[in-house]
Design an enzyme around this catalytic site. Structure first.
Site, PDB file in Angstrom:
ATOM      1  N   HIS A 143     -12.227 -29.290  13.438  1.00  0.00           N
ATOM      2  CA  HIS A 143     -12.774 -28.194  14.238  1.00  0.00           C
ATOM      3  C   HIS A 143     -11.777 -27.035  14.157  1.00  0.00           C
ATOM      4  CE1 HIS A 143     -13.670 -26.077  18.047  1.00  0.00           C
ATOM      5  NE2 HIS A 143     -14.876 -26.587  17.955  1.00  0.00           N
ATOM      6  N   ASP A 220      -6.841 -34.817  17.740  1.00  0.00           N
ATOM      7  CA  ASP A 220      -7.912 -34.094  18.423  1.00  0.00           C
ATOM      8  C   ASP A 220      -8.992 -35.128  18.756  1.00  0.00           C
ATOM      9  OD1 ASP A 220     -10.150 -32.757  19.167  1.00  0.00           O
ATOM     10  OD2 ASP A 220     -10.285 -31.491  17.387  1.00  0.00           O
ATOM     11  N   GLN A 223     -14.100 -35.525  20.422  1.00  0.00           N
ATOM     12  CA  GLN A 223     -15.364 -36.255  20.183  1.00  0.00           C
ATOM     13  C   GLN A 223     -15.151 -37.760  20.187  1.00  0.00           C
ATOM     14  OE1 GLN A 223     -18.152 -34.735  20.281  1.00  0.00           O
ATOM     15  NE2 GLN A 223     -17.684 -32.615  19.748  1.00  0.00           N
ATOM     16  N   LYS A 246     -17.074 -32.499  27.739  1.00  0.00           N
ATOM     17  CA  LYS A 246     -17.785 -33.314  26.746  1.00  0.00           C
ATOM     18  C   LYS A 246     -17.891 -34.756  27.202  1.00  0.00           C
ATOM     19  CE  LYS A 246     -16.161 -30.555  22.806  1.00  0.00           C
ATOM     20  NZ  LYS A 246     -17.320 -29.744  22.442  1.00  0.00           N
ATOM     21  N   CYS A 387     -18.325 -24.695  14.490  1.00  0.00           N
ATOM     22  CA  CYS A 387     -16.877 -24.409  14.562  1.00  0.00           C
ATOM     23  C   CYS A 387     -16.088 -25.316  13.621  1.00  0.00           C
ATOM     24  CB  CYS A 387     -16.336 -24.523  15.979  1.00  0.00           C
ATOM     25  SG  CYS A 387     -17.103 -23.367  17.099  1.00  0.00           S
TER      26      CYS A 387
HETATM   27  N1  7TS Z   1     -12.330 -30.606  18.612  1.00  0.00           N
HETATM   28  C1  7TS Z   1     -13.530 -31.086  18.308  1.00  0.00           C
HETATM   29  C2  7TS Z   1     -13.651 -32.227  17.350  1.00  0.00           C
HETATM   30  C3  7TS Z   1     -14.659 -30.509  18.877  1.00  0.00           C
HETATM   31  O1  7TS Z   1     -15.859 -30.980  18.570  1.00  0.00           O
HETATM   32  C4  7TS Z   1     -14.511 -29.418  19.761  1.00  0.00           C
HETATM   33  C5  7TS Z   1     -15.693 -28.706  20.350  1.00  0.00           C
HETATM   34  C6  7TS Z   1     -13.218 -28.997  20.062  1.00  0.00           C
HETATM   35  C7  7TS Z   1     -12.147 -29.604  19.466  1.00  0.00           C
HETATM   36  C8  7TS Z   1     -12.966 -27.883  21.023  1.00  0.00           C
HETATM   37  O2  7TS Z   1     -13.362 -28.240  22.286  1.00  0.00           O
HETATM   38  P1  7TS Z   1     -13.269 -27.147  23.458  1.00  0.00           P
HETATM   39  O3  7TS Z   1     -13.761 -27.871  24.662  1.00  0.00           O
HETATM   40  O4  7TS Z   1     -11.838 -26.771  23.545  1.00  0.00           O
HETATM   41  O5  7TS Z   1     -14.138 -26.020  23.055  1.00  0.00           O
HETATM   42  N2  7TS Z   1     -16.874 -28.840  19.607  1.00  0.00           N
HETATM   43  C9  7TS Z   1     -18.009 -28.169  19.816  1.00  0.00           C
HETATM   44  C10 7TS Z   1     -19.169 -28.438  19.086  1.00  0.00           C
HETATM   45  O6  7TS Z   1     -19.244 -29.297  18.212  1.00  0.00           O
HETATM   46  N3  7TS Z   1     -20.155 -27.626  19.490  1.00  0.00           N
HETATM   47  O7  7TS Z   1     -19.674 -26.843  20.451  1.00  0.00           O
HETATM   48  C11 7TS Z   1     -18.349 -27.170  20.662  1.00  0.00           C
END
Ligand code: 7TS
Length: 430
Positions: A143, A220, A223, A246, A387
């Protein structure tokens, strides 16, 4: 492994009894938003990789906090402040235990989201420990939040940034990882489960390789933590970031796990109130962990509500959550691959795939697919590069459709997605 070992177990008996054998119908009953309609159709929410919906237990916790306990923390001697402080502190312990941190309180830093966690590591560790010519290894399937902070660090420190190759089947090329490691590798930053391909990476093995070269292992887990049992000690993570929104929690709260001995030696990230033990005009001393990394008034309600989300997940059992999603992704792959013109991306082996179903229909713009699914059928999916532009482009794509599952999704919803996709094809005559 995560089990029901958390200290709140006895409080959860009622919820455990209720859910017991993973009853999706009962689980759905806890999510008020799933009762609403979209364009006159019952909502089918399949955009869980972007953010998940919230159960009433989490919503009620936020309301209860503001109705009964609201106060600033760690500074008031009055009852409300003590109650709020206890709730916020206990939330750290619960979150630390959820990922099996050795020191659940000290190693659990509350941040805004996974993005902030990764930036914290790049800034508060990277900027003080990297030298010119040192190397950072990441992968092609990251990401943006696990790419861009390292690009900035690379520029600032004169470091090198290498990306491990992803194979056509959506798995990481472990030979390429070994080739890219050297004595100058200081950081290996890797996604646990890809939000674009669904791939679950062999993080334990990657951690071992990183440590063999004396590099830090940064995970990271945005997910992963919401979807399966995750054990930071077992995988050997030095740092691991994930987002509360999430995993049934509110937005604006997340966790950076960090090994105590590393956090103790590190510079603070942000400076101000609550992160100090003493301030003189000539200089300051830092507070104990984890508060050294939580400057200013934090997201108190968010932290407490995230703990409520974790209690909910603990009651379901993370092994059950993973089993449920594994069944859904297997069923999703099987069902959608029967539709002519549908191409599915990422590993087909569900042992190494999370609940992320990324696909395209030949000849139809993903944005058109999503728009029709929403307006005609009430189905929410995401489209775009998610992203994760580098891996999307590596597969020769600009955009994909993505249906992503969570605890409340059902096979019936996948059947409805499939029949709706067939109608989308008819509309576009494909
Ligand atoms: N890492 C992964 C693997 C992610 O899927 C996401 C967000 C992030 C980091 C960042 O998370 P945040 O909460 O800091 O924004 N992924 C997604 C997505 O797949 N669709 O919208 C956000």
């Amino acid at each position: 492994m995560i089990s029901e070992r958390n200290s709140t177990r006895h409080c959860m008996t009622r919820l455990e009894d209720k859910i017991n054998m993973y009853d999706v119908k009962k689980i759905r009953g806890d999510f008020p938003i799933l009762k609403r309609t979209v364009h006159g159709k019952p909502l089918v929410y399949l955009d869980n990789a972007a953010t998940t919906q919230k159960p009433k237990q989490v919503i009620d916790t936020i309301s209860d906090y503001y109705t009964q306990h609201n106060a600033n923390i760690h500074r008031g001697l009055h009852t409300l402040s003590q109650e709020a402080s206890d709730m916020y502190d206990n939330a750290h312990v619960l979150l630390g235990k959820f990922v099996n941190a050795r020191y659940p309180m000290e190693e659990t830093i509350f941040i805004r989201n996974a993005t902030e966690g990764l930036n914290l590591v790049a800034n508060a560790w990277g900027r003080y420990n990297l030298k010119e010519g040192d190397e950072i290894v990441s992968t092609e399937m990251e990401h943006h939040s696990n790419i861009v902070p390292w690009q900035l660090l690379k520029e600032e420190m004169g470091a090198k940034l290498k990306f491990v190759n992803v194979r056509e089947d959506g798995t990481l090329d472990m030979e390429d990882l070994r080739k890219k490691m050297c004595s100058r590798t200081k950081i290996v930053a890797c996604v646990y489960a890809s939000n674009m391909l669904g791939t679950i990476n062999p993080v334990k093995e990657i951690g071992k390789i990183a440590h063999k070269y004396g590099a830090l292992f940064v995970v990271d887990a945005a997910q992963a933590v919401p979807h399966m049992p995750v054990d930071v000690q077992e995988i050997g993570a030095d740092f691991m970031a994930f987002s509360g929104h999430k995993m049934l929690g509110p937005t604006g709260i997340g966790v950076l796990y960090g090994k105590k001995e590393l956090l103790e030696k590190m510079h603070p990230y942000m400076a101000g109130g609550d992160m100090i033990s003493e301030v003189k005009l000539e200089g300051s001393k830092w507070n104990i962990l984890p508060w050294k990394f939580e400057a200013g008034t934090p997201n108190i309600a968010g932290g407490i509500a995230l703990a409520a989300a974790v209690e909910y997940l603990n009651a379901l059992g993370m092994k059950n959550v993973r089993a449920h999603e594994k069944e859904l992704i297997g069923y999703g792959i099987e069902t959608l691959s029967k539709i002519a013109g549908v191409e599915i991306y990422g590993p087909l082996n569900t042992d190494i795939r999370g609940g992320v179903l990324t696909f395209n229909i030949k000849g139809i713009d993903p944005a058109d697919v999503a728009a029709v699914l929403d307006s005609e059928y009430g189905i929410a999916i995401r489209t775009g590069h998610h992203c994760a532009q580098p891996i999307t482009e590596k597969f020769g794509l600009k955009s994909t459709c993505r249906a992503s599952f969570y605890v409340y999704n059902t096979k019936e919803e996948i059947d409805f997605l499939a029949s709706s996709l067939k109608k989308v094809k008819d509309i576009f005559r494909k």
